[in-house]
Design an enzyme around this catalytic site. Structure first.
Site, PDB file in Angstrom:
ATOM      1  N   ARG A  58      -0.708  16.643  15.185  1.00  0.00           N
ATOM      2  CA  ARG A  58      -2.001  16.269  15.776  1.00  0.00           C
ATOM      3  C   ARG A  58      -2.950  17.460  15.988  1.00  0.00           C
ATOM      4  O   ARG A  58      -4.155  17.347  15.770  1.00  0.00           O
ATOM      5  CB  ARG A  58      -1.692  15.588  17.119  1.00  0.00           C
ATOM      6  CG  ARG A  58      -2.864  15.364  18.047  1.00  0.00           C
ATOM      7  CD  ARG A  58      -2.339  14.692  19.312  1.00  0.00           C
ATOM      8  NE  ARG A  58      -3.318  14.684  20.382  1.00  0.00           N
ATOM      9  CZ  ARG A  58      -4.121  13.665  20.671  1.00  0.00           C
ATOM     10  NH1 ARG A  58      -4.080  12.566  19.958  1.00  0.00           N
ATOM     11  NH2 ARG A  58      -4.970  13.738  21.677  1.00  0.00           N
ATOM     12  N   HIS A  70      -8.094  15.438  14.737  1.00  0.00           N
ATOM     13  CA  HIS A  70      -6.650  15.221  14.859  1.00  0.00           C
ATOM     14  C   HIS A  70      -6.028  15.100  13.472  1.00  0.00           C
ATOM     15  O   HIS A  70      -6.385  14.209  12.694  1.00  0.00           O
ATOM     16  CB  HIS A  70      -6.373  13.967  15.699  1.00  0.00           C
ATOM     17  CG  HIS A  70      -6.650  14.192  17.154  1.00  0.00           C
ATOM     18  ND1 HIS A  70      -7.100  13.210  18.006  1.00  0.00           N
ATOM     19  CD2 HIS A  70      -6.525  15.325  17.914  1.00  0.00           C
ATOM     20  CE1 HIS A  70      -7.239  13.741  19.230  1.00  0.00           C
ATOM     21  NE2 HIS A  70      -6.911  15.009  19.186  1.00  0.00           N
ATOM     22  N   GLU A  75      -4.672  11.766  11.683  1.00  0.00           N
ATOM     23  CA  GLU A  75      -5.556  10.598  11.599  1.00  0.00           C
ATOM     24  C   GLU A  75      -6.330  10.656  10.284  1.00  0.00           C
ATOM     25  O   GLU A  75      -7.547  10.831  10.238  1.00  0.00           O
ATOM     26  CB  GLU A  75      -6.469  10.575  12.840  1.00  0.00           C
ATOM     27  CG  GLU A  75      -5.641  10.437  14.112  1.00  0.00           C
ATOM     28  CD  GLU A  75      -6.401  10.730  15.410  1.00  0.00           C
ATOM     29  OE1 GLU A  75      -7.639  10.780  15.387  1.00  0.00           O
ATOM     30  OE2 GLU A  75      -5.732  10.908  16.455  1.00  0.00           O
ATOM     31  N   GLU A  99     -12.571   4.796  17.362  1.00  0.00           N
ATOM     32  CA  GLU A  99     -11.174   4.751  16.920  1.00  0.00           C
ATOM     33  C   GLU A  99     -11.142   3.736  15.786  1.00  0.00           C
ATOM     34  O   GLU A  99     -11.393   2.541  15.989  1.00  0.00           O
ATOM     35  CB  GLU A  99     -10.241   4.302  18.052  1.00  0.00           C
ATOM     36  CG  GLU A  99     -10.210   5.257  19.252  1.00  0.00           C
ATOM     37  CD  GLU A  99      -9.295   6.464  19.076  1.00  0.00           C
ATOM     38  OE1 GLU A  99      -8.626   6.592  18.031  1.00  0.00           O
ATOM     39  OE2 GLU A  99      -9.262   7.297  20.010  1.00  0.00           O
ATOM     40  N   HIS A 119     -11.922   8.980  15.066  1.00  0.00           N
ATOM     41  CA  HIS A 119     -10.475   9.110  15.278  1.00  0.00           C
ATOM     42  C   HIS A 119      -9.790   7.838  14.791  1.00  0.00           C
ATOM     43  O   HIS A 119     -10.427   6.878  14.389  1.00  0.00           O
ATOM     44  CB  HIS A 119     -10.177   9.287  16.777  1.00  0.00           C
ATOM     45  CG  HIS A 119     -10.570  10.642  17.286  1.00  0.00           C
ATOM     46  ND1 HIS A 119      -9.658  11.628  17.557  1.00  0.00           N
ATOM     47  CD2 HIS A 119     -11.788  11.187  17.553  1.00  0.00           C
ATOM     48  CE1 HIS A 119     -10.277  12.712  17.971  1.00  0.00           C
ATOM     49  NE2 HIS A 119     -11.580  12.475  17.988  1.00  0.00           N
TER      50      HIS A 119
HETATM   51  O1  0X9 Z   1      -7.029  11.180  22.979  1.00  0.00           O
HETATM   52  C1  0X9 Z   1      -8.006  11.384  22.246  1.00  0.00           C
HETATM   53  O2  0X9 Z   1      -8.441  12.506  22.004  1.00  0.00           O
HETATM   54  C2  0X9 Z   1      -8.694  10.183  21.573  1.00  0.00           C
HETATM   55  N1  0X9 Z   1      -7.684   9.227  21.168  1.00  0.00           N
HETATM   56  S1  0X9 Z   1      -6.638   9.588  19.941  1.00  0.00           S
HETATM   57  O3  0X9 Z   1      -5.643   8.543  19.895  1.00  0.00           O
HETATM   58  N2  0X9 Z   1      -7.407   9.550  18.572  1.00  0.00           N
HETATM   59  O4  0X9 Z   1      -6.076  10.889  20.148  1.00  0.00           O
HETATM   60  C3  0X9 Z   1      -9.646   9.500  22.542  1.00  0.00           C
HETATM   61  C4  0X9 Z   1     -10.752  10.348  23.080  1.00  0.00           C
HETATM   62  C5  0X9 Z   1     -11.726   9.557  23.910  1.00  0.00           C
HETATM   63  N3  0X9 Z   1     -12.623  10.380  24.631  1.00  0.00           N
HETATM   64  C6  0X9 Z   1     -12.564  10.626  25.966  1.00  0.00           C
HETATM   65  N4  0X9 Z   1     -11.748   9.972  26.743  1.00  0.00           N
HETATM   66  N5  0X9 Z   1     -13.343  11.558  26.445  1.00  0.00           N
HETATM   67 ZN    ZN Z   2      -7.653  11.347  17.564  1.00  0.00          ZN
END
Ligand code: 0X9
Ligand code: ZN
Length: 348
Positions: A161, A110, A113, A305, A231
Site C-alpha cells: 500500500r 496507494h 489500488e 473509491e 482510490h
Molecule cells: O484510507 C484511505 O486513505 C482511503 N481509503 S483506502 O481504502 N483507499 O485506503 C480513504 C481516505 C478518505 N479521506 C479521509 N478520510 N480524509
Molecule cells: Zn487508497
C-alpha cells in the site's frame, strides 16, 4: 478470514481490515503480470493492467501525440528516483497564460489500488477526444503518485500500500502517502509505527511524493475548483472533513448535491451504485490529501473509491477496468459541466 479469527480479533479489540475474502485464490493464481507481452511504445490498453514501464511510455509519448493539448511536467522524483508526472490537458496548450479553472485529479497514492491509475489514464484518453470539456477548464492529472509502491506491488507483494522509503526499523519500509499531508496530521486513523500499513511518516510532507503533489497543488491553488483523489475500493464519494465528525465542512450542502449528481450519472451510464458519505466515521482519517486540499479553500474536494464493493477488493478483474474508467468519465463530464454552469451564473 475465518469467523473464529475475526471474532477473536474483535474480542481482543484489535482493529482489522478484510483485504481479501479468499487470499488463497489471489496468491495461488499465477500472476500473469510478469509474463505479459509488453505494449508498443506509447500505446494504452484498458483490457488489462499496464505495468510501470507501459504507463510511463504512454505518458511520455502524450506531448508529441497531442502537442496542442498536453503539457507534461516532472514534479519531482520518488524515493527510488522514479519521475512523478503531472499531465496538464488544455486547449491551445502552447499559450500557457491560461487562467482557466483547474480540475485536479490525483491517483495511484496507494500501490495496490491498480484501478486508480488505470482510470486516471482512461479519463486522460477521453478528455483528449472531447474538446468541449477543455473549453472552459484545465485538467491536471497526477496519474501515478506512488510509482515505487506500484512497482513493488507488481513484483513482490500484490497487496502493498505505502511508498518504499526505508525507516528506522530495518525490517519495515514505507509511509502511507495518504497520511502524510499537513492538515491535522498524525491524529485519528494513522500510525506512528513504521511497520504499520498506515504509517504517517516522521513529519507532514516528509516524502518526496507528497512534496511533489503539494507543490503542484499550491501552484494552482487559487484557480482549482475541484480536486479528486482516486482510490479503491468501495464505490464511494467521500467529502471533507475526513479527520473528524465534530466539524462539518461549510459547503456540505453543495458537496453533497454535486456528489449526488455524479453518482446519478454513473448509475445511468453503467448501473453501478456509488454511495455518498461524509464524516460518518467509516473513514475517519487524518493527514489525507483530500482534507489538506480542502483546507486551502478548494471548493469541490472528493475521495472517490472506485470499484468494486468488496468481491474482488484490490484485485479488481481486468474486465472491469474500462467500466470503472467509464464511471469516472461519467462523473467528470458532469462535474466539468456543472462548474461551467456555475461560472456562467456568476458572470450574469
Ligand atoms: O484510507 C484511505 O486513505 C482511503 N481509503 S483506502 O481504502 N483507499 O485506503 C480513504 C481516505 C478518505 N479521506 C479521509 N478520510 N480524509
Ligand atoms: Zn487508497
Amino acid at each position: 478470514m475465518s469467523c473464529s479469527l475475526s471474532q477473536k480479533l474483535a474480542d481482543e479489540d484489535v482493529a482489522f481490515e478484510v483485504q481479501s475474502r479468499d487470499l488463497s485464490q489471489l496468491l495461488l493464481t499465477p500472476l500473469p503480470y510478469g509474463q505479459i507481452v509488453e505494449l508498443p511504445k506509447g500505446v494504452v490498453t484498458f483490457d488489462r493492467y499496464m505495468n510501470y514501464k507501459e504507463i510511463m511510455s504512454y505518458i511520455e509519448e502524450l506531448p508529441s501525440k497531442y502537442p496542442d493539448k498536453v503539457n507534461l511536467e516532472e514534479l519531482g522524483r520518488s524515493n527510488e528516483d522514479r519521475p512523478i508526472y503531472l499531465i496538464t490537458i488544455n486547449r491551445n496548450n502552447n499559450s500557457r497564460k491560461t487562467e482557466k479553472p483547474v480540475i485536479f485529479i490525483e491517483s495511484g497514492a496507494h500501490a495496490r489500488e491498480w484501478v486508480s491509475p488505470a482510470s486516471a489514464l482512461y479519463l486522460v484518453e477521453r478528455l483528449l477526444e472531447s474538446p468541449s470539456l477543455l473549453r472552459n477548464a484545465e485538467w491536471r492529472v497526477v496519474p501515478l503518485l506512488n510509482p515505487d509502491g506500484y512497482v513493488y506491488s507488481w513484483n513482490h507483494d500484490r497487496l502493498w500500500r505505502k511508498n518504499r522509503v526505508p525507516s528506522s526499523d530495518p525490517q519495515c519500509f514505507g509511509v502511507d502517502l495518504n497520511r502524510n499531508f499537513a492538515y491535522h496530521w498524525g491524529e485519528v486513523g494513522s500510525s506512528t509505527k513504521p511497520c504499520s500499513a498506515i504509517y504517517q511518516g516522521p513529519h507532514p510532507f516528509s516524502e518526496p511524493e507528497t512534496q511533489a503533489l503539494r507543490d503542484a497543488v499550491l501552484e494552482v491553488q487559487n484557480r482549482t475548483k475541484a480536486y479528486l483523489s482516486l482510490h479503491s475500493y468501495g464505490q464511494l464519494f467521500l467529502y471533507p472533513w475526513g479527520y473528524t465528525t465534530a466539524v462539518n465542512h461549510s459547503k456540505t450542502g453543495e458537496l453533497v448535491t454535486m456528489a449526488e449528481g455524479m453518482a446519478r450519472k454513473i448509475k445511468s451510464a453503467s448501473g453501478a451504485n456509488y454511495t455518498i458519505s461524509g464524516n460518518t466515521g467509516i473513514f475517519l482519517i487524518a493527514g489525507a490529501s483530500d482534507d489538506w486540499v480542502a483546507s486551502l479553500g478548494v471548493p469541490f474536494v472528493y475521495t472517490m473509491e472506485l470499484r468494486d464493493t468488496g468481491n474482488s477488493a484490490f484485485h479488481l478483474p481486468e474486465e472491469l477496468i474500462a467500466s470503472t474508467g467509464e464511471d469516472l468519465w461519467a462523473a467528470m463530464k458532469y462535474l466539468g459541466r456543472q462548474l461551467e454552469k456555475k461560472k456562467k451564473r456568476k458572470r450574469n
